[in-house]
Design an enzyme around this catalytic site. Structure first.
Site, short mmCIF file in Angstrom:
data_model
loop_
_atom_site.label_atom_id
_atom_site.label_comp_id
_atom_site.label_asym_id
_atom_site.label_seq_id
_atom_site.Cartn_x
_atom_site.Cartn_y
_atom_site.Cartn_z
CG ASP A 11 -6.32 0.07 6.70
OD1 ASP A 11 -7.03 0.30 7.82
OD2 ASP A 11 -6.59 -1.19 6.02
CB SER A 12 -3.39 -1.11 9.60
OG SER A 12 -4.29 -1.96 9.33
CE1 TYR A 43 -0.24 0.49 11.44
CE2 TYR A 43 -1.68 2.05 11.52
CZ TYR A 43 -0.48 1.59 11.05
OH TYR A 43 0.14 2.44 10.33
N GLY A 44 -4.70 -2.82 15.26
CA GLY A 44 -5.82 -2.74 16.26
C GLY A 44 -5.58 -3.27 17.58
CB CYS A 74 -7.78 2.80 9.25
SG CYS A 74 -7.25 1.95 10.82
CG ASN A 75 -13.73 1.75 11.06
OD1 ASN A 75 -14.86 2.28 11.31
ND2 ASN A 75 -13.57 0.86 9.94
CB THR A 76 -7.85 1.24 14.62
OG1 THR A 76 -8.40 0.09 13.99
CG2 THR A 76 -6.96 1.31 15.62
CB CYS A 184 -12.57 -3.39 10.92
SG CYS A 184 -11.03 -4.00 10.31
CB THR A 185 -11.67 -0.61 6.03
OG1 THR A 185 -10.26 -0.65 6.72
CG2 THR A 185 -12.12 0.82 6.18
CG HIS A 186 -8.54 -5.51 7.22
ND1 HIS A 186 -8.28 -4.10 7.37
CD2 HIS A 186 -7.44 -6.15 6.79
CE1 HIS A 186 -6.72 -3.95 7.39
NE2 HIS A 186 -6.43 -5.27 6.75
#
Ligand code: DGL
Length: 277
Positions: A11-12, A43-44, A74-76, A184-186
């Site tokens: 992920d970012s 990143y987004g 990471c969805n982005t 978003c995984t956050h």
């Protein structure tokens, strides 16, 4: 790559740890190498070409670690780069589940909100996945620019994150959504704040479990599931190792709560050298 080769999850920054948690729950025998790009998060809000370059570097790092599979937590990066990256790397590669199936199952009024980074919302991937399954649904996408930076700054509670959440969730509330997909995984880290604002009647969909289930299905299909009972967990970051360790131990304590002895490592993506804590 043999059955006991590791799975790379990336992920970012710290968000992908919510996916690691579900993978360990479902596949406790797997060795995991997590990579969080804490040096370059978020990143987004970056241009797509830059995000794709970062993704390529991370996957090249995983190649040096001989992973049997990589999970884009990471969805982005899933929205922008997954299909191309699948053609470029020799290991199995999956992205974050888009949550559409679960959301359609739980939504009663068919008003579904999607919260995510700007890049993910601009890709339109979640909305089109939902509409492809049911064109009669109303989808309300909402970019939440401040969430990832605040979560990365460990601001999981307090006025700043609450005010940002109120601002982003207001349009979803006005439109009467009864279901919200975390795109978003956050965001599972601020689940409680979102629940508090939206009320317990609104279902919050975190697709991490479906992502882990897909990893298990693909590994089983290729006969690549680990033969061990318990795996090892390496948590690697590109900067701020002490922040990453503090955050992880507070938000998801892999050692104490889950029984995995996790190591924390600093990775230099220029030469892939490793510094261990
Ligand atoms: N966790 C990442 C996602 O799911 C956040 C990307 C970012 O750094 O903005 O999209």
């Amino acid at each position: 790559m043999g059955n006991n080769a590791p799975i790379g999850i990336f992920d970012s920054g710290l968000g992908g740890l919510t996916v690691v948690r579900e993978v360990l729950n479902l596949l406790p025998g797997e060795d995991i190498i997590y990579f969080g790009d804490t040096a370059r998060t978020p990143y987004g809000s970056r241009p797509p070409a830059e995000i794709l370059g970062f993704m390529h570097e991370i996957l090249t790092f995983f190649s040096t670690q001989n992973v049997k599979m990589a999970i884009t937590a990471c969805n982005t990066m899933t929205a922008l780069g997954l299909e191309q990256a699948k053609k470029e790397f020799p290991f199995l590669l999956i992205g974050v589940n888009n949550g559409a199936e679960v959301a359609l199952r739980v939504s009663k009024n068919k008003h579904i909100g999607v919260i995510a980074t700007e890049a993910t919302i601009n890709s339109g991937k979640h909305a089109s996945a939902i509409m492809a399954r049911d064109p009669a649904v109303s989808v309300y996408p909402q970019a939440c620019r401040q969430f990832v930076p605040l979560i990365e700054q460990e601001k999981l509670h307090g006025l700043e994150i609450e005010n940002a959440a109120r601002e982003y969730l207001a349009p979803l509330h006005e439109n009467g959504v009864d279901t919200i997909i975390f795109g978003c995984t956050h965001y599972p880290f601020i689940n409680d704040i979102i629940k508090e604002i939206m009320g317990t009647e609104v279902a919050l969909v975190d697709p991490a479990r479906e992502t882990a289930a897909q990893a298990r299905t693909e590994l089983a299909h290729q006969d690549k599931l680990s033969t061990r009972a318990r795996g090892r967990v390496r948590l690697c970051f590109s900067a701020d190792l002490s922040r990453a360790e503090r955050f992880t131990n507070c938000a998801i304590n892999f050692s104490r709560e889950m029984g995995f002895a996790a190591s924390f490592e600093l990775i230099n993506l220029q030469d892939y050298s490793v510094t261990k804590v």
